[in-house]
Design an enzyme around this catalytic site. Structure first.
Site, PDB file in Angstrom:
ATOM      1  CG  HIS A 206      39.950  22.985 -11.099  1.00 51.79           C
ATOM      2  ND1 HIS A 206      40.767  21.917 -10.762  1.00 51.79           N
ATOM      3  CD2 HIS A 206      39.614  22.791 -12.401  1.00 51.79           C
ATOM      4  CE1 HIS A 206      40.925  21.128 -11.803  1.00 51.79           C
ATOM      5  NE2 HIS A 206      40.220  21.634 -12.830  1.00 51.79           N
ATOM      6  CG  ASP A 208      37.351  21.990 -16.034  1.00 58.44           C
ATOM      7  OD1 ASP A 208      38.183  22.222 -15.128  1.00 58.44           O
ATOM      8  OD2 ASP A 208      37.310  20.906 -16.657  1.00 58.44           O
ATOM      9  CG  HIS A 262      37.389  18.354 -11.753  1.00 59.09           C
ATOM     10  ND1 HIS A 262      36.428  19.279 -12.138  1.00 59.09           N
ATOM     11  CD2 HIS A 262      38.440  18.563 -12.594  1.00 59.09           C
ATOM     12  CE1 HIS A 262      36.868  19.989 -13.151  1.00 59.09           C
ATOM     13  NE2 HIS A 262      38.093  19.580 -13.448  1.00 59.09           N
ATOM     14  NE  ARG A 272      46.143  11.003 -13.820  1.00 61.65           N
ATOM     15  CZ  ARG A 272      45.314  12.042 -13.788  1.00 61.65           C
ATOM     16  NH1 ARG A 272      45.648  13.148 -13.138  1.00 61.65           N
ATOM     17  NH2 ARG A 272      44.173  11.995 -14.413  1.00 61.65           N
TER      18      ARG A 272
HETATM   19  O1  LIG Z   1      44.444  15.628 -15.015  1.00 60.60           O
HETATM   20  C1  LIG Z   1      43.299  15.476 -14.612  1.00 60.60           C
HETATM   21  O2  LIG Z   1      42.835  14.389 -14.295  1.00 60.60           O
HETATM   22  C2  LIG Z   1      42.397  16.668 -14.440  1.00 60.60           C
HETATM   23  C3  LIG Z   1      42.796  17.850 -15.256  1.00 60.60           C
HETATM   24  C4  LIG Z   1      41.885  19.010 -15.052  1.00 60.60           C
HETATM   25  O3  LIG Z   1      40.969  18.975 -14.277  1.00 60.60           O
HETATM   26  C5  LIG Z   1      42.095  20.253 -15.834  1.00 60.60           C
HETATM   27  O4  LIG Z   1      43.088  20.348 -16.579  1.00 60.60           O
HETATM   28  O5  LIG Z   1      41.251  21.167 -15.681  1.00 60.60           O
HETATM   29 FE   LIG Z   2      39.562  20.583 -14.613  1.00 50.63          FE
END
Ligand SMILES: O=C(O)CCC(=O)C(=O)O
Ligand SMILES: [Fe+2]
Length: 326
Positions: A206, A208, A262, A272
């Site tokens: 996605h 952001d 990403h 995690r």
């Molecule tokens: O947890 C991550 O490394 C990415 C989180 C992420 O991309 C988001 O919350 O938009």
């Molecule tokens: Fe993100």
């Protein structure tokens, strides 16, 4: 553990019958994100200019960089991860209940109940918290910690946004005028150990929905970014915060800055945790390209949210900026 969302049950059919979905490719190369020391912003004009230059180049080429000497205490960041762990380890039935901790409806999210293919499904859970919800959180230590971290990262987000805006000729007062502290969001992410980690993402690819994101993660690793047609893994750095450009900076800068795709991959062995701060404008703020001819038509944050929610609902994918191309 009764804290786990019922992923396997909800996706039984998809997991048995992957409809030709391919395996997640784990053998991706690691990439060294540019590491920028922000103490140089206050070290005289020459050092400041060099630091800004590094930031601008990273935002243009990768849409991602890391910062150290960012002014946010390690104690606050570590406390946040600790609080997140306690929060997510509460029973699933509690987390999913409306009004849990006095948070707004739909703050707690898990999986993707609309997924029709495994590739649309995220093996993770999150609290997506509006900043306006934080003072009402009914858990003292969680409230205090989220208040502290948001206050600290909000200042950093504004400073970085002003610097990046200036380079593309946007007046820096834009953020003061259009991004009140209450417009942004804090997202607490948890990626449980996943027995199907070669088939399912921790978080689907996605971009952001914001100007920029500030991310802090534990040391497990799993974040990957897409560049020139390939995925690269980001190695966690305990001292660094990750900054990534969001859709609104790409639109405002007329594609000078990149809102890069990403994703997170999960691990079979460890959980995690990460925490993301999404720097957003107020609902009615207009996002407009900074040079002519603009790549995208003007839109408001509210309009963008409505469009992406509709697209997610109908297609399982947010689509995003391409909806606003001229
Ligand atoms: O947890 C991550 O490394 C990415 C989180 C992420 O991309 C988001 O919350 O938009
Ligand atoms: Fe993100």
């Amino acid at each position: 553990m009764d804290c786990e969302p019922p992923f396997e049950e909800a996706y039984k059919t998809l997991l048995k019958n992957p409809y030709g979905d391919s395996e997640v490719d784990y053998s991706v190369e690691e990439c060294e994100l540019p590491l920028i020391n922000l103490s140089r912003l206050s070290c005289g004009q020459r050092e400041r200019d060099k630091c800004i230059n590094e930031m601008v180049n990273a935002a243009r080429n990768l849409g991602f960089f890391q910062v150290v000497s960012h002014g946010i205490s390690k104690e606050i960041l570590k406390n946040m991860i600790y609080e997140q762990k306690n929060l997510f380890h509460q029973p699933f039935q509690k987390k999913v209940k409306d009004g849990f901790l006095n948070l707004s409806t739909n703050s707690y999210r898990w999986g993707n109940l609309k997924a029709t293919r495994l590739s649309q499904f995220s093996w993770s859970e999150a609290f997506h918290i509006a900043i306006t919800d934080i003072p009402g959180i009914k858990d003292d230590t969680l409230r205090v910690t989220t208040e502290k971290i948001t206050k600290a990262v909000a200042g950093l987000a504004k400073s970085l946004a002003e610097i990046l805006a200036q380079y593309v000729g946007v007046r820096s007062s834009y953020f003061q005028e259009n991004c009140p502290a209450t417009g942004s969001y804090l997202r607490l992410n948890r990626y449980p150990p996943c027995p199907y980690s070669s088939k399912v993402f921790g978080l689907i690819p996605h971009t952001d929905t914001d100007f920029l994101t500030i991310l802090y993660q534990d040391q497990v690793g799993g974040l990957q970014l897409f560049k020139d047609g390939r995925w690269f893994a980001v190695r966690p750095d305990p001292d660094a915060l990750i900054i990534n450009i969001g859709d609104f900076f790409q639109a405002m800068s007329n594609c000078v800055y990149k809102s890069s795709k990403h994703r997170a991959v999960s691990s079979q062995a460890s959980e995690r945790l990460s925490v993301a701060y999404f720097y957003c404008p107020s609902d009615d703020a207009i996002i407009r390209g900074c040079s002519r001819p603009p790549v995208y038509r003007d839109f408001s944050f509210k309009e963008y949210k409505q469009q992406t929610n509709k697209d997610v609902e109908e297609t399982g994918d947010k689509v995003g900026l391409s909806r606003f191309l001229l």
